[in-house]
Design an enzyme around this catalytic site. Sequence first.
Site, mmCIF file in Angstrom:
data_model
loop_
_atom_site.group_PDB
_atom_site.id
_atom_site.type_symbol
_atom_site.label_atom_id
_atom_site.label_comp_id
_atom_site.label_asym_id
_atom_site.label_seq_id
_atom_site.Cartn_x
_atom_site.Cartn_y
_atom_site.Cartn_z
ATOM 1 N N GLU A 292 17.211 -7.667 -1.669
ATOM 2 C CA GLU A 292 16.418 -7.685 -2.893
ATOM 3 C C GLU A 292 17.243 -8.153 -4.067
ATOM 4 O O GLU A 292 18.350 -7.682 -4.282
ATOM 5 C CB GLU A 292 15.839 -6.297 -3.193
ATOM 6 C CG GLU A 292 14.590 -6.397 -4.013
ATOM 7 C CD GLU A 292 14.152 -5.052 -4.552
ATOM 8 O OE1 GLU A 292 13.470 -5.048 -5.575
ATOM 9 O OE2 GLU A 292 14.506 -4.043 -3.950
ATOM 10 N N GLY B 51 0.833 -1.203 0.000
ATOM 11 C CA GLY B 51 0.000 0.000 0.000
ATOM 12 C C GLY B 51 0.862 1.246 0.000
ATOM 13 O O GLY B 51 0.981 1.933 1.019
ATOM 14 N N TYR B 52 1.488 1.522 -1.132
ATOM 15 C CA TYR B 52 2.316 2.732 -1.252
ATOM 16 C C TYR B 52 1.567 3.797 -2.071
ATOM 17 O O TYR B 52 1.297 4.888 -1.592
ATOM 18 C CB TYR B 52 3.640 2.443 -1.954
ATOM 19 C CG TYR B 52 4.566 1.436 -1.308
ATOM 20 C CD1 TYR B 52 4.455 1.078 0.032
ATOM 21 C CD2 TYR B 52 5.589 0.839 -2.046
ATOM 22 C CE1 TYR B 52 5.325 0.163 0.623
ATOM 23 C CE2 TYR B 52 6.465 -0.067 -1.476
ATOM 24 C CZ TYR B 52 6.327 -0.414 -0.147
ATOM 25 O OH TYR B 52 7.187 -1.319 0.409
HETATM 26 C C1 LIG Z 1 -0.615 -2.868 -12.859
HETATM 27 C C2 LIG Z 1 -0.055 -2.021 -11.772
HETATM 28 C C3 LIG Z 1 0.259 -2.592 -10.558
HETATM 29 C C4 LIG Z 1 0.741 -1.813 -9.511
HETATM 30 N N1 LIG Z 1 0.964 -2.370 -8.280
HETATM 31 C C5 LIG Z 1 1.237 -1.571 -7.223
HETATM 32 C C6 LIG Z 1 1.230 -2.084 -5.901
HETATM 33 O O1 LIG Z 1 1.026 -3.267 -5.702
HETATM 34 N N2 LIG Z 1 1.422 -1.221 -4.885
HETATM 35 C C7 LIG Z 1 1.659 0.099 -5.081
HETATM 36 O O2 LIG Z 1 1.853 0.831 -4.109
HETATM 37 N N3 LIG Z 1 1.688 0.626 -6.334
HETATM 38 C C8 LIG Z 1 1.467 -0.181 -7.399
HETATM 39 N N4 LIG Z 1 1.441 0.338 -8.669
HETATM 40 C C9 LIG Z 1 1.634 1.761 -8.830
HETATM 41 C C10 LIG Z 1 2.949 2.121 -9.492
HETATM 42 O O3 LIG Z 1 3.994 1.969 -8.594
HETATM 43 C C11 LIG Z 1 2.783 3.574 -9.982
HETATM 44 O O4 LIG Z 1 1.915 3.526 -11.099
HETATM 45 C C12 LIG Z 1 4.093 4.209 -10.337
HETATM 46 O O5 LIG Z 1 4.825 4.471 -9.190
HETATM 47 C C13 LIG Z 1 3.878 5.533 -11.108
HETATM 48 O O6 LIG Z 1 2.995 6.359 -10.430
HETATM 49 P P1 LIG Z 1 1.767 7.016 -11.203
HETATM 50 O O7 LIG Z 1 1.029 5.941 -11.874
HETATM 51 O O8 LIG Z 1 1.032 7.858 -10.227
HETATM 52 O O9 LIG Z 1 2.433 7.903 -12.318
HETATM 53 P P2 LIG Z 1 3.091 9.360 -12.126
HETATM 54 O O10 LIG Z 1 4.120 9.319 -11.044
HETATM 55 O O11 LIG Z 1 2.039 10.369 -12.058
HETATM 56 O O12 LIG Z 1 3.841 9.478 -13.485
HETATM 57 C C14 LIG Z 1 3.198 9.868 -14.697
HETATM 58 C C15 LIG Z 1 4.260 10.118 -15.744
HETATM 59 O O13 LIG Z 1 5.116 11.165 -15.300
HETATM 60 C C16 LIG Z 1 6.453 10.749 -15.331
HETATM 61 N N5 LIG Z 1 7.215 11.366 -14.253
HETATM 62 C C17 LIG Z 1 6.996 11.266 -12.930
HETATM 63 N N6 LIG Z 1 7.941 11.915 -12.245
HETATM 64 C C18 LIG Z 1 8.801 12.427 -13.148
HETATM 65 C C19 LIG Z 1 9.996 13.195 -13.068
HETATM 66 N N7 LIG Z 1 10.522 13.549 -11.899
HETATM 67 N N8 LIG Z 1 10.594 13.536 -14.217
HETATM 68 C C20 LIG Z 1 10.084 13.152 -15.410
HETATM 69 N N9 LIG Z 1 8.957 12.453 -15.552
HETATM 70 C C21 LIG Z 1 8.331 12.075 -14.436
HETATM 71 C C22 LIG Z 1 6.392 9.250 -15.144
HETATM 72 O O14 LIG Z 1 7.549 8.602 -15.620
HETATM 73 C C23 LIG Z 1 5.156 8.895 -15.937
HETATM 74 O O15 LIG Z 1 5.480 8.749 -17.281
HETATM 75 C C24 LIG Z 1 0.980 -0.436 -9.726
HETATM 76 C C25 LIG Z 1 0.712 0.136 -10.972
HETATM 77 C C26 LIG Z 1 0.195 -0.631 -11.980
HETATM 78 C C27 LIG Z 1 -0.136 0.024 -13.280
#
Ligand SMILES: Cc1cc2nc3c(=O)[nH]c(=O)nc-3n(C[C@H](O)[C@H](O)[C@H](O)COP(=O)(O)OP(=O)(O)OC[C@H]3O[C@@H](n4cnc5c(N)ncnc54)[C@H](O)[C@@H]3O)c2cc1C
Length: 753
Positions: A606, A490-491
């Site tokens: 890890e 749950g992150y």
């Molecule tokens: C199928 C699936 C399973 C998942 N499972 C888990 C889970 O079990 N637990 C959990 O906690 N999370 C989970 N996640 C979440 C995943 O970790 C996040 O989707 C990921 O961290 C990206 O966050 P966001 O989707 O909010 O995208 P955002 O962070 O909003 O990013 C959107 C876009 O902006 C870009 N971006 C962001 N920051 C920057 C920067 N500093 N510079 C340039 N570009 C940037 C990104 O690369 C991306 O292209 C899952 C996601 C998916 C799709």
Amino acid sequence: MAYDLTTRQISEQERMDLSFTPDQEALREAAARLYAKESHGERVRELEPDGFDPALWSAVVDMGLPTMALPEADGGAGASLTDLAAAVEVHGAHLGLVPLVETAVAARLLAAVGAAGPLARLAEGARASLRVTEAPGAAPVAFAAVADLVVTIDGDRVLVHDGPCGTPRATLAGLAVAAVDPAPDGAEEVAAGPAVGAAVDRARDEWRALTAVAQAGLARATLDLGVAYAKDRHQFGVPIASFQALQHRFADLHARVDAARLLAYEAVWALDEDDPTGPLRAAQAGWWCGEVAEEAAGFSLHVHGGYGFMLEYDVQLHVRRAKAARLLLGDPRRELPRIAERRWGDGAPTTEEVTAAATARPTRAGMDFRFAPETEQFRAEVRAFIAEHLTSEIVERAFATGTMHDWGFHQALCERGYLASGWPTEVGGLGRDAIDQTLLMQELYAAEAPIDGLNIASMVGATLLVCGTDEQKQDVLPRILAGEVMCCLGYSEPDAGSDVAAVATRAVRDGDDWVIDGQKMFTTMAHEAHYVFLLARTDPEAPKHKGLTMFLVPMDTPGIEITPVATMGGERTNITFYDGVRVPDRHRVGEPGAGWSVMHAALVYERNSANWGEPDALVEGVARWARQPGPDGTRPFDYLRVQEALARWTTELEAGRLLLLRAAWLSARGEMPQVEGSMAKLQITEAFVRAASDLLDVLGPHGLVRLGDPAAVADGLVEHAFRHAVVTTIYGGSSEVQREIIAGRGLGLPRQR
Ligand SMILES: Cc1cc2nc3c(=O)[nH]c(=O)nc-3n(C[C@H](O)[C@H](O)[C@H](O)COP(=O)(O)OP(=O)(O)OC[C@H]3O[C@@H](n4cnc5c(N)ncnc54)[C@H](O)[C@@H]3O)c2cc1C
């Protein structure tokens, strides 16, 4: 501003230790000293129109470089190609204007075919030019205009011309080129017949591999130039290196250039060992290193703005040399069908042979790309385990439901100890090193095993081991290890993705309890899990990273709600809601306010999580499909377009695999790789996305039929990969996040603007 090649440090080499022997190390250092003195930018610029540097040639002959890789009986030092490569890499980095590779390869060819006369002359310091191209008629040959001997290949004949020959030509990058016929007038045939064919093929591969090493050296040097310039050059009041647009491209290239070096050394090593993959690796290295040298030089020129075009700058030398060096063999795209043929054609090495390699192991002297016998044995055990326990029903069910977990299979994995393969034996692990752990994961991924649960449980378990209370270690940990208890992470939250530290879910202390309110996005496995490993904000007044605390919350606690989320790739994930969720303080993991460091604590155990197995299975699956004859008897593999695509992606993935194994190797010898793991993830996942799209194009409209439909082409692998691959560039740290790490920690680029 001119950037002087003499100031270039080869410190990168230390970081990327490929287990050179002390002798190789000494040779590399001596060559670096020699080339820094004799082949710096100013000198290369001055001599480039002549295309040859006589003083440098005398110096490399004095060092014995051109003929060191000849047997002692032939006047050489009995050195290997890998030994020679240590010097050739420096030669490439310094744009040496001498026929070092040409003479070395020509000498070995003459030795192989028993041409004692010309060979003796080379052993005495004569310089050779070698016509490697298979083009008919007069074709440009490097150094033919200044050579003491010009060696040509005409079918299965080897000929030697005494003195320069052909028509001298001014070229893109000097190199004393002359246009030479396969059988020039006045040349003497020194060997002929079918037996010569193998020696000639081998010579071309040695040329490919050594030129790849030189191109890898050039690529690193030119990237260094671009980075140094970008750190120096200011626009808009800041160094241009602080612009993200430049940083991310530099980061991509940093990974690709490191991969070039790994591929190039893998090729020379494989040829030295007469490994069955030698010809394949030589072709892959030749193609990749040429491609990457061009990309790196082109981008460095671009970063120099208008100044890069000025002849007094070195970067334009790199651009022209990178292009010219690979064209001497012919159109580089012609190498792609060659790679496909060597990988999947008649007589190609088996898949076992192709994957039986790792980066150099610390326990053996010198470079060795093979796995250690005990690692091979472990891999065989893993394969046997998969064959016994992973049924097609399990795989199909996982794909159909999107839940990448199967309780029976998970428990079997746990019983075998695979959940904790890298943990020390004292705490219930198998004590396997990072190379073994990497192999375990890649075998599971390649077999399409549903292991989301394994990954998460292993990570939470490792964190508890490091940060958990005695009660958590005695109660929860053994059940995780036994495969009875599942966790979810749950992150992520609606407003906290890449910036995880922005989580807003609140946990408020109330007597001995904590009360949790908030929402988590993408809580994969929540519907199967017994616990959620939940990051919550406990101190809104503290700085962002310091106000967080980690909890292990039982999923049956009142107030938790799960909403399923279907995804494009078919994986099921969830949104989880927390409404007045009350948990006793004993569910806290780590100190209040230490949530950020707890989240990263599992890194100690890890494994490298980059998933090479899945994209590799995609390419291999398409190659299998392509070799089946269709109703009209033709095979897709017989088409150039198909061969080019397969060759490109198998090579991109070989680059990723070597980066992945390098990170594992660094871990195995006790280092904590950070940039190296990011490079591997970036290379593999980005290649996966592009491979899936390109291979779907190759299938055409037939490829649109979905996985699961009996009419799906190549078992629907490509259609599924097209939907799924993109997410691998997002979770586990998106490609942009990896690029930030590589640019900042790997290249030392300044904070972004
Ligand atoms: C199928 C699936 C399973 C998942 N499972 C888990 C889970 O079990 N637990 C959990 O906690 N999370 C989970 N996640 C979440 C995943 O970790 C996040 O989707 C990921 O961290 C990206 O966050 P966001 O989707 O909010 O995208 P955002 O962070 O909003 O990013 C959107 C876009 O902006 C870009 N971006 C962001 N920051 C920057 C920067 N500093 N510079 C340039 N570009 C940037 C990104 O690369 C991306 O292209 C899952 C996601 C998916 C799709």
